[in-house]
Design an enzyme around this catalytic site. Structure first.
Site, PDB file in Angstrom:
ATOM      1  N   ARG A  12       0.816  -1.230   0.000  1.00  0.00           N
ATOM      2  CA  ARG A  12       0.000   0.000   0.000  1.00  0.00           C
ATOM      3  C   ARG A  12       0.837   1.262   0.000  1.00  0.00           C
ATOM      4  NH1 ARG A  12      -3.511  -3.382  -1.591  1.00  0.00           N
ATOM      5  NH2 ARG A  12      -3.820  -5.030  -0.095  1.00  0.00           N
ATOM      6  N   THR A  52       1.670  -6.199   3.790  1.00  0.00           N
ATOM      7  CA  THR A  52       1.161  -5.343   2.723  1.00  0.00           C
ATOM      8  C   THR A  52       0.950  -3.874   3.104  1.00  0.00           C
ATOM      9  OG1 THR A  52      -1.113  -5.893   3.346  1.00  0.00           O
ATOM     10  CG2 THR A  52      -0.099  -7.273   1.663  1.00  0.00           C
ATOM     11  N   GLY A 102      -1.495 -12.385   6.187  1.00  0.00           N
ATOM     12  CA  GLY A 102      -1.187 -13.801   6.018  1.00  0.00           C
ATOM     13  C   GLY A 102      -2.303 -14.635   6.599  1.00  0.00           C
ATOM     14  N   TRP A 151      -4.065  -5.687   7.597  1.00  0.00           N
ATOM     15  CA  TRP A 151      -3.654  -5.567   6.196  1.00  0.00           C
ATOM     16  C   TRP A 151      -3.499  -4.131   5.711  1.00  0.00           C
ATOM     17  CZ3 TRP A 151      -2.726 -10.164   3.860  1.00  0.00           C
ATOM     18  CH2 TRP A 151      -3.412 -11.302   4.295  1.00  0.00           C
ATOM     19  N   ASN A 189     -10.081 -11.390   9.150  1.00  0.00           N
ATOM     20  CA  ASN A 189     -10.929 -12.526   9.541  1.00  0.00           C
ATOM     21  C   ASN A 189     -10.210 -13.478  10.488  1.00  0.00           C
ATOM     22  OD1 ASN A 189      -9.595 -12.968   6.716  1.00  0.00           O
ATOM     23  ND2 ASN A 189      -9.675 -14.964   7.709  1.00  0.00           N
ATOM     24  N   ASP A 221     -14.285 -14.920   5.191  1.00  0.00           N
ATOM     25  CA  ASP A 221     -13.096 -14.180   4.760  1.00  0.00           C
ATOM     26  C   ASP A 221     -13.356 -12.682   4.643  1.00  0.00           C
ATOM     27  OD1 ASP A 221     -10.500 -13.774   4.008  1.00  0.00           O
ATOM     28  OD2 ASP A 221     -10.674 -14.656   2.018  1.00  0.00           O
ATOM     29  N   ASP A 229     -12.601  -9.696   5.942  1.00  0.00           N
ATOM     30  CA  ASP A 229     -11.774  -8.774   6.718  1.00  0.00           C
ATOM     31  C   ASP A 229     -12.523  -7.472   6.963  1.00  0.00           C
ATOM     32  OD1 ASP A 229      -9.423 -10.361   6.540  1.00  0.00           O
ATOM     33  OD2 ASP A 229      -9.152  -9.687   4.490  1.00  0.00           O
ATOM     34  N   ARG A 257     -16.401  -5.018   4.211  1.00  0.00           N
ATOM     35  CA  ARG A 257     -16.410  -6.091   3.226  1.00  0.00           C
ATOM     36  C   ARG A 257     -17.608  -7.034   3.402  1.00  0.00           C
ATOM     37  NH1 ARG A 257     -10.741  -9.165   1.939  1.00  0.00           N
ATOM     38  NH2 ARG A 257     -11.584 -11.195   1.372  1.00  0.00           N
TER      39      ARG A 257
END
Lengths: 546, 265
Positions: free
Chosen positions: A144, A188, A204, A256, A274, A317, A319, A344
């Protein structure tokens, strides 16, 4: 106060702030900048709203390309090489994708992709230096961007090093390891510099490891504090939401995406990822705190002050890592300090950011089908029948979510929150029936989508005041709003588009060589307002033709 | 992160040696050592570590063990097996070097299998009621309006595996994204009506807010600039019924339909 302490420290020579032309005045980080873009979101609020008006509705039709700059992530002549891996080699068979929002300080853009960092002249697109990190592994999905403090840059690598470079030369100052790549951590986020802290997270989720957020010393890289996304042992706060220490250590809750910061409240806000195993909750009955949550941490200690969990016991999943956006305004007739997040999982949340009190919870999608409603705390109530089964369950949104990491925007002039969403569907299959499943434990098959929309949401109700449905579906894109009464975002066909933020009318567009891949940004340089956006392996700079 | 393109990212990472996750450095090759290692593991180690090595009666989860992740063909695991961990209550085991190497292969393969979700196998998904599926096909689902088990669906149950078939029930064209199928009876079509009243129709090639392109029945390509509502553009999706059903199906409907269609051999 923090600044005073730093200034004193600098005067005493404790912090050798470089005095060259590229130096960032750290005070700039605490106020919205117009002549710089000094941190991931431009300022700490995450609003991605610029007060600049030179580019505005009356002249946006004259917005033209000033320069384009394409990067290659292969070391060449003059590349500065660091890292722990064996040979400097191309890290990918495909061109790099710039997901970073470049920093712009004193006329220079600084940005990164996995294993790479660059400095580019914002006036011309001319490259000043390229730094390449020899990797030891990790998933190279995205980066990012960078953080800056004085003349020092910071970025993270897929094999989980925090690397500090000299902004003026690109030379490495130091690197410190923040996580073990062998445990499938890969990093990231863009580091966020707050006072004397460089705040870094990691990701991860292939091998069920716990997430964390850390603060490092900008001078030495030394660890200052570490906050784990899960309780570490029975009896710790939140441990009542896990069956045992085994499941806590499978963890999740990855950090993340960079968070946001309120200097008055001294709180750092970040959304966590998550829980693991990702698509089976069998070995982790309970809400699984503090995964899929917005958390507020004391920026000096890393201690949790409050949390709000948008997806208790997530199995899809989803997040909650999307940017928590900070703004002040009226809510039910009273002034409030608020935080809004389009998540999300398909919900839009507004919280009181002083204490985490839920003010609004509203669905972003008509197709959303995984919850049975909302509880008294504003949390969606998951429908257990929509957790993965052997035969498969049809769920909307898909794991990619109603929206994802690309940054949304809040415009204090329209008082609207803007986000791109996609109404997607997937079937979730349970593939690991063990009482203690591992990894994802499930498989997903994407079915389709009802389309991608730009939504303008009234934060007081959570309802869209207007929306623009793009003719072709695509991954939701990042957004910028400006006081020039403009909203910039992209579509799935490689266009950069300017909308009227009041009503969604399209005012201007330009076709790029790829879909926009970061959040657009703007700044003033030599009296000219620039609009800079990344699309694939290239940066594009636009100005009003003179 | 976990966004939808991660799977692709992982696949790409696997293609490029430099970014290979370290766990993949012991790829599954010859299955025999893995099978032998599994047998030895189950008889010797599983009482404490579980039959899948993911933890058991007092023994830790070895799939997430840093020591195992650091191991190369037993060089780190071997000493632990041979010496035990008396402080942690683990006895020593006298195994031959080849047995240790086999156990190491089994563990590395298990880690690889857990971490690489692209390789996960969908299990037996045919759990529905075929009779109920037939009733839905002929009744509430209105499938028989367009389809016939003696016609277009004849033998469909032997043409596709169940997971593929279930996906086709839900969206026969595959993912909407990318307009993958531009030809055939399921392709999106478009009619463009110019200000003059002249119309062009054909398979939709591309569309966004600024242009639309189609290929007509003669195979000729036409494209038009769009400016708001001019020209008028009408996209037709022959599979709209399938799309609309996505918000109406229950999961039981889907499973019953699948159970019925797999009987059409």
């Amino acid at each position: 106060m923090k600044m005073n302490r730093l200034l004193i420290a600098a005067c005493l020579g404790l912090l050798p702030l470089a005095l060259d032309a590229q130096m960032l005045d750290p005070a700039l980080l605490t106020r919205p900048a117009t002549d710089a873009w000094p941190t991931y979101n431009g300022d700490y609020s995450g609003r991605r709203f610029s007060t600049l008006t030179q580019i505005n509705q009356s002249n946006v039709k004259g917005l033209t390309l000033e320069w384009e700059h394409r990067v290659t992530d292969v070391p060449g002549d003059g590349t500065i090489v660091g890292g722990k891996g064996s040979d400097p080699a191309p890290n990918s068979s495909t061109p790099p994708e710039i997901k970073a929002t470049p920093l712009m300080v004193k006329g220079i853009l600084y940005f990164s992709t996995p294993d790479n960092a660059w400095a580019v002249d914002a006036r011309s697109g001319h490259q000043l230096w390229h730094y390449f990190w020899k990797t030891t592994g990790g998933i190279h999905i995205g980066n990012r961007g960078m953080g800056i403090y004085g003349n020092w840059l910071f970025f993270e690598t897929p094999d989980n090093y925090l690397v500090s470079l000299e902004a003026s030369t690109g030379k490495e100052r130091w690197h410190v390891q923040i996580a073990d790549v062998k445990q499938e951590y890969f990093s990231t986020p863009a580091p966020i510099v707050v006072g004397g802290h460089v705040i870094v997270g990691t990701g991860g989720d292939s091998l069920d490891v716990p997430g964390f957020l850390e603060a490092h010393d900008p001078e030495t890289g030394a660890l200052q504090w570490k906050w784990w996304s899960e309780p570490l042992k029975k009896g710790d706060a939140g441990s009542e939401t896990w069956p045992d220490e085994y499941s806590m250590r499978h963890g999740g809750g990855m950090t993340w995406i960079p968070g946001t910061y309120d200097p008055e409240l001294h709180l750092y806000y970040i959304g966590t990822g998550n829980p693991n195993p990702v698509e089976s909750g069998r070995s982790r009955e309970g809400a699984n705190l503090y995964t899929c949550s917005i958390v507020a941490l004391n920026v000096d200690t890393g201690k949790l002050v409050w949390y709000f969990q948008g997806s208790p016991h997530d199995t899809h999943d989803w997040d909650a890592a999307e940017t928590p956006v900070l703004f002040d305004g009226a809510f039910e007739g009273k002034p409030r300090k608020m935080l809004a997040q389009a998540e999300r999982n398909g919900y839009f949340f507004v919280l009181d950011r002083t204490n985490g009190e839920n003010l609004v919870t509203a669905p972003l999608l008509k197709t959303l089908n995984w919850s049975k409603g909302v509880n008294s705390q504003g949390q969606p109530i998951g429908n257990s029948e929509k957790e993965a089964t052997i035969s498969g369950v049809l769920v909307s949104p898909a794991s990619g979510g109603a929206t994802n990491w690309p940054p949304p925007s809040f415009d204090p002039e329209t008082n609207l929150f803007y986000v791109n969403t996609e109404a997607s569907f997937s079937v979730f299959y349970l593939t690991d029936t063990d009482p203690h499943p591992e990894g994802y434990a499930g498989a997903e098959r994407e079915i389709g989508s009802y389309g991608t929309e730009l939504q303008a949401i009234d934060y007081k109700t959570g309802k869209a005041v207007w929306s623009h449905r793009f003719p072709s579906s695509g991954f939701p894109k990042g957004i910028l709003t400006t006081a020039g009464h403009l909203l910039f975002t992209g579509d799935g066909s490689g266009h950069l588009i300017a909308f009227d933020p009041a009503n969604g009318k399209i005012l201007w567009h330009a076709g790029l060589a790829a879909e926009i891949s970061n959040g657009p940004e703007t700044f003033l340089l030599d009296g000219r307002q620039y609009l800079v956006v990344a699309a694939g392996d290239s940066l594009y700079a636009f100005t009003i033709s003179q | 992160m976990s966004h939808r393109r991660r799977t692709i990212g992982v696949a790409m990472a696997l293609l490029a040696g430099a970014t290979l996750p370290l766990i993949a450095q012991t790829p599954p090759g010859d299955p025999r050592p893995i099978e032998r290692g599994q047998k030895t593991f189950v008889t010797t180690c599983s009482f404490c570590h579980g039959t899948r090595a993911n933890g058991g009666q007092g023994g830790p989860d070895l799939l997430r063990s840093v020591l195992v992740l650091d191991d190369n063909h037993g060089d780190k695991i071997g000493p632990v097996i041979l010496n035990g961990r008396p402080g942690a209550g683990m006895p020593k085991f006298s195994l031959a070097p080849s047995q240790i190497s086999d156990i190491a292969d089994f563990l590395h393969n298990s880690i690889h299998a857990a971490a690489e979700r692209g390789g996960y196998q969908i299990l037996n998904i045919v759990t529905g009621n075929a009779k109920a599926g037939q009733a839905y096909f002929d009744g509430a689902g209105k499938c028989a309006t367009c389809h016939s088990v003696a016609g277009d669906l004849k033998g469909i149950g032997s043409k596709h595996d169940p997971a593929a078939l279930q996906g086709m029930i839900l969206m026969p064209r595959g993912d909407h994204r990318g307009q993958s199928a531009r030809t055939g009876s399921t392709a999106l079509t478009v009619t463009v009506t110019l200000a003059s009243g002249r119309t062009f129709s054909g398979a939709l090639e591309a569309i966004d807010d600024f242009s639309v392109a189609l290929r007509d029945s003669k195979g000729e390509y036409h494209s038009f600039t769009r400016n708001g509502d001019v020209p008028a553009v009408e996209v037709n999706d022959p599979l709209k019924v399938h799309s609309d059903m996505l918000t109406r199906y229950t999961d039981a409907d889907i499973h019953n339909l699948l159970a019925y269609l797999v009987t059409l051999k």
